[in-house]
Design a protein around this motif. Structure first.
Motif, PDB file in Angstrom:
ATOM      1  N   ASP A   5       6.180   1.410  -3.004  1.00  0.00           N
ATOM      2  CA  ASP A   5       5.088   1.129  -2.072  1.00  0.00           C
ATOM      3  C   ASP A   5       4.137   0.083  -2.644  1.00  0.00           C
ATOM      4  OD1 ASP A   5       6.097   3.010  -0.292  1.00  0.00           O
ATOM      5  OD2 ASP A   5       4.821   4.616  -1.077  1.00  0.00           O
ATOM      6  N   GLU A   6       3.837   0.219  -3.927  1.00  0.00           N
ATOM      7  CA  GLU A   6       2.948  -0.741  -4.584  1.00  0.00           C
ATOM      8  C   GLU A   6       3.565  -2.139  -4.602  1.00  0.00           C
ATOM      9  OE1 GLU A   6      -0.107  -0.480  -5.741  1.00  0.00           O
ATOM     10  OE2 GLU A   6      -0.359   1.648  -5.379  1.00  0.00           O
ATOM     11  N   LEU A   7       4.871  -2.213  -4.879  1.00  0.00           N
ATOM     12  CA  LEU A   7       5.549  -3.513  -4.887  1.00  0.00           C
ATOM     13  C   LEU A   7       5.536  -4.139  -3.499  1.00  0.00           C
ATOM     14  CD1 LEU A   7       8.606  -2.797  -7.214  1.00  0.00           C
ATOM     15  CD2 LEU A   7       6.678  -4.323  -7.677  1.00  0.00           C
ATOM     16  N   GLU A   8       5.745  -3.325  -2.478  1.00  0.00           N
ATOM     17  CA  GLU A   8       5.716  -3.836  -1.107  1.00  0.00           C
ATOM     18  C   GLU A   8       4.324  -4.371  -0.759  1.00  0.00           C
ATOM     19  OE1 GLU A   8       6.180  -2.208   3.448  1.00  0.00           O
ATOM     20  OE2 GLU A   8       7.112  -1.077   1.820  1.00  0.00           O
ATOM     21  N   LYS A   9       3.311  -3.636  -1.188  1.00  0.00           N
ATOM     22  CA  LYS A   9       1.925  -4.066  -0.956  1.00  0.00           C
ATOM     23  C   LYS A   9       1.643  -5.401  -1.645  1.00  0.00           C
ATOM     24  CE  LYS A   9      -2.603  -2.110  -1.901  1.00  0.00           C
ATOM     25  NZ  LYS A   9      -3.270  -0.920  -2.410  1.00  0.00           N
ATOM     26  N   LEU A  10       2.096  -5.536  -2.900  1.00  0.00           N
ATOM     27  CA  LEU A  10       1.930  -6.805  -3.616  1.00  0.00           C
ATOM     28  C   LEU A  10       2.640  -7.940  -2.905  1.00  0.00           C
ATOM     29  CD1 LEU A  10       2.316  -5.783  -7.364  1.00  0.00           C
ATOM     30  CD2 LEU A  10       0.274  -6.695  -6.265  1.00  0.00           C
ATOM     31  N   HIS A  11       3.845  -7.659  -2.415  1.00  0.00           N
ATOM     32  CA  HIS A  11       4.628  -8.698  -1.732  1.00  0.00           C
ATOM     33  C   HIS A  11       3.922  -9.150  -0.453  1.00  0.00           C
ATOM     34  CE1 HIS A  11       7.817 -10.811   0.294  1.00  0.00           C
ATOM     35  NE2 HIS A  11       8.546 -10.771  -0.812  1.00  0.00           N
ATOM     36  N   TYR A  24       0.892 -12.679  -8.555  1.00  0.00           N
ATOM     37  CA  TYR A  24       1.897 -11.724  -8.095  1.00  0.00           C
ATOM     38  C   TYR A  24       2.806 -11.297  -9.242  1.00  0.00           C
ATOM     39  CZ  TYR A  24       6.156 -10.022  -5.842  1.00  0.00           C
ATOM     40  OH  TYR A  24       7.256  -9.283  -5.501  1.00  0.00           O
ATOM     41  N   GLU A  25       3.279 -12.259 -10.011  1.00  0.00           N
ATOM     42  CA  GLU A  25       4.178 -11.939 -11.130  1.00  0.00           C
ATOM     43  C   GLU A  25       3.466 -11.078 -12.186  1.00  0.00           C
ATOM     44  OE1 GLU A  25       7.381 -12.448 -11.253  1.00  0.00           O
ATOM     45  OE2 GLU A  25       7.401 -13.572  -9.374  1.00  0.00           O
ATOM     46  N   ASN A  26       2.210 -11.406 -12.485  1.00  0.00           N
ATOM     47  CA  ASN A  26       1.447 -10.615 -13.457  1.00  0.00           C
ATOM     48  C   ASN A  26       1.226  -9.181 -12.972  1.00  0.00           C
ATOM     49  OD1 ASN A  26       1.202 -12.671 -15.318  1.00  0.00           O
ATOM     50  ND2 ASN A  26      -0.778 -13.352 -14.538  1.00  0.00           N
TER      51      ASN A  26
END
Length: 102
Positions: A5-11, A24-26
């Protein structure tokens, strides 16, 4: 919230332009670094040797949460005046939380 979920939010933040590719990468690297062991912040909690006044509890909590250590110190002191429950929490953390590795 799960790591996925966190990765999706970042994306989504990257696609909306709120984050640069480097940001984003950091953020992704920080998120994935904490993922083993269920990704719980409490598992990464360590007493700080570099940011301490008494035992390093507030410095360690600050490292895990990303909130400045002076804010945690203020919260602990205010808790002392509001019944002293934070003194018990502080001593328990001092005893049971391991020191950060050098």
């Amino acid at each position: 919230m799960t790591v996925a979920d966190e990765l999706e939010k970042l994306h989504r933040l990257l696609l909306s332009g709120a984050l640069t590719q480097a940001e984003y990468e950091n953020a992704k690297a920080r998120l994935l670094a904490g993922a083993p062991g269920g990704g719980l912040a409490i598992n990464r909690l360590r007493l700080s040797d570099s940011d301490k006044w008494i035992a390093g509890v507030c410095g360690g909590v600050a490292e895990v949460t990303g909130v400045e250590s002076w804010i945690w110190r203020l919260i602990f002191v205010l808790g002392l005046f509001a019944g002293g429950f934070t003194a018990v929490l502080y001593v328990i953390a001092w005893i049971f939380v391991p020191r950060e590795e050098q």
